[in-house]
Design an enzyme around this catalytic site. Structure first.
Site, PDB file in Angstrom:
ATOM      1  N   GLU A   1      -4.745   2.258  -4.278  1.00 35.11           N
ATOM      2  CA  GLU A   1      -3.285   2.355  -4.213  1.00 35.11           C
ATOM      3  C   GLU A   1      -2.654   1.067  -3.697  1.00 35.11           C
ATOM      4  O   GLU A   1      -1.499   1.061  -3.283  1.00 35.11           O
ATOM      5  CB  GLU A   1      -2.864   3.532  -3.324  1.00 35.11           C
ATOM      6  CG  GLU A   1      -3.220   3.410  -1.852  1.00 35.11           C
ATOM      7  CD  GLU A   1      -4.604   3.965  -1.533  1.00 35.11           C
ATOM      8  OE1 GLU A   1      -4.830   4.356  -0.377  1.00 35.11           O
ATOM      9  OE2 GLU A   1      -5.463   4.012  -2.430  1.00 35.11           O
TER      10      GLU A   1
ATOM     11  N   ASP B   1       0.847  -1.191   0.000  1.00 35.83           N
ATOM     12  CA  ASP B   1       0.000   0.000   0.000  1.00 35.83           C
ATOM     13  C   ASP B   1       0.887   1.248   0.000  1.00 35.83           C
ATOM     14  O   ASP B   1       1.840   1.348   0.785  1.00 35.83           O
ATOM     15  CB  ASP B   1      -0.905   0.001   1.233  1.00 35.83           C
ATOM     16  CG  ASP B   1      -1.894   1.147   1.214  1.00 35.83           C
ATOM     17  OD1 ASP B   1      -3.007   0.957   0.703  1.00 35.83           O
ATOM     18  OD2 ASP B   1      -1.545   2.238   1.722  1.00 35.83           O
ATOM     19  N   ILE B   2       0.572   2.205  -0.878  1.00 37.45           N
ATOM     20  CA  ILE B   2       1.333   3.455  -0.933  1.00 37.45           C
ATOM     21  C   ILE B   2       0.962   4.315   0.269  1.00 37.45           C
ATOM     22  O   ILE B   2      -0.212   4.592   0.511  1.00 37.45           O
ATOM     23  CB  ILE B   2       1.050   4.222  -2.233  1.00 37.45           C
ATOM     24  CG1 ILE B   2       1.404   3.361  -3.460  1.00 37.45           C
ATOM     25  CG2 ILE B   2       1.832   5.530  -2.283  1.00 37.45           C
ATOM     26  CD1 ILE B   2       1.034   3.994  -4.784  1.00 37.45           C
TER      27      ILE B   2
END
Length: 327
Positions: free
Chosen positions: A246, A203-204
């Site tokens: 994301e 996950d960003i």
């Protein structure tokens, strides 16, 4: 459902985004020989053969997710007494009462009979042409050439549809549906031959602030660049996919817990050290390694819990589900 729709000269049904029947008109019930209470709340796939279930998941769902509608898809449903009913299927995906639904109209495929008649007529003409003069033989050759051109075009379109059905349009990575299919295959291989694998959910960090600060085009560029980095760092046998938003997922065949953690750290550290221009990018990663008790849902859940631990622990971290404190 009002009487006009219930008795309309075409079948109608509405399904949830996950495929469960929410409403169906009497015309379709009569067509498929079901009572209303036999279908409501059931998966729409329960009215299909195995082959048509595969077709439905391969073409209908991906297409309607991408474009929001499906027009004149040739399809077959199965009646309660297991008879195939060829139809034309139209569908539209829309929001209603705060919920995403798919409304579909079903028309009996009467043109199929005309199509078969045309094929028989064409075959008869071909037989006559073979027995006719040289001029007729030349016409036959032209018909064959046209057929080859159309066949090649059909193969090209089918290949394009197959690619669309398994590819995320923004990043070019495999999509969530493809990942889920490969996860099931990996679980089956593990149970059958004992080949282990691990799952990463990436996950960003603070991605929303990137969109808010720089705009969605930059956010899309970040997703695309990270996708290219993850793919370039992965082995040919690894499954790299966009999970949604994301989040990315990677299946690592043959990786045990220790190997998966090392691999995840390599993804994390490389991302953190990359020159992303005026914005800095880090990722948090959750890792899970398959166990004998795992199902498709549990291994994803374990990786997701590990991701949450990485996030809540300060981000830009790797956490393996085996290291979580059990509550």
């Amino acid at each position: 459902m009002d009487i006009q729709l219930d008795k309309a000269p075409c079948g109608y049904f509405s399904i949830s985004d996950s495929g469960f029947i929410q409403s169906v008109n009497q015309t379709l019930l009569d067509m498929l020989l079901y009572d209303r209470n036999e279908l409501l709340g059931r998966p729409i796939e329960s009215t299909m053969s195995v082959t048509n279930k595969l077709f439905f998941h391969t073409y209908f769902y991906p297409y309607i997710q991408l474009y929001g509608h499906v027009d004149e898809m040739y399809f077959s449903f199965r009646t309660s007494d297991r008879q195939d009913v060829p139809v034309l299927l139209n569908g539209v995906r829309q929001e209603r009462n705060g919920e995403t639904v798919i409304d579909c109209v079903v028309l009996m495929m009467r043109k199929r009979i005309e199509h078969e008649r045309d094929i028989l007529q064409t075959k008869t003409k071909l037989q006559e042409l073979y027995q006719a003069t040289n001029e007729a033989n030349q016409k036959l050759e032209r018909l064959h050439e046209e057929y080859e051109i159309k066949q090649q075009e059909l193969e090209r379109i089918n290949l394009q549809l197959e690619t669309m059905a398994s590819t995320d349009p923004l990043t070019g990575l495999k999509n969530r549906r493809y990942f889920q299919d490969q996860l099931l295959a990996s679980l089956a291989s593990f149970r059958g031959s004992g080949i282990s694998f691990s799952l990463l959910i990436i996950d960003i960090d603070r991605f929303k602030s990137i969109n808010d600060t720089y705009g969605h085009p930059v956010g899309d560029l970040v997703l695309t660049n990270l996708a290219e980095l993850l793919q370039s760092m992965s082995r040919d046998r690894d499954i790299v996919a966009r999970y949604g938003g994301e989040e990315f997922v990677i299946i690592l065949p043959g990786n045990d817990q220790e190997e998966a953690i090392l691999t995840a750290e390599r993804y994390r550290s490389t991302t953190a050290s990359m020159d992303w221009g005026e914005y800095a990018i880090t990722v948090s990663i959750g890792v899970a390694t398959v166990t004998q008790e795992d199902t498709e849902q549990t291994i994803v859940h374990q990786a997701d819990l590990a991701l949450y631990a990485s996030k809540s622990g300060g981000r830009n971290q790797v956490t393996h589900s085996a290291n979580l404190v059990k509550g």
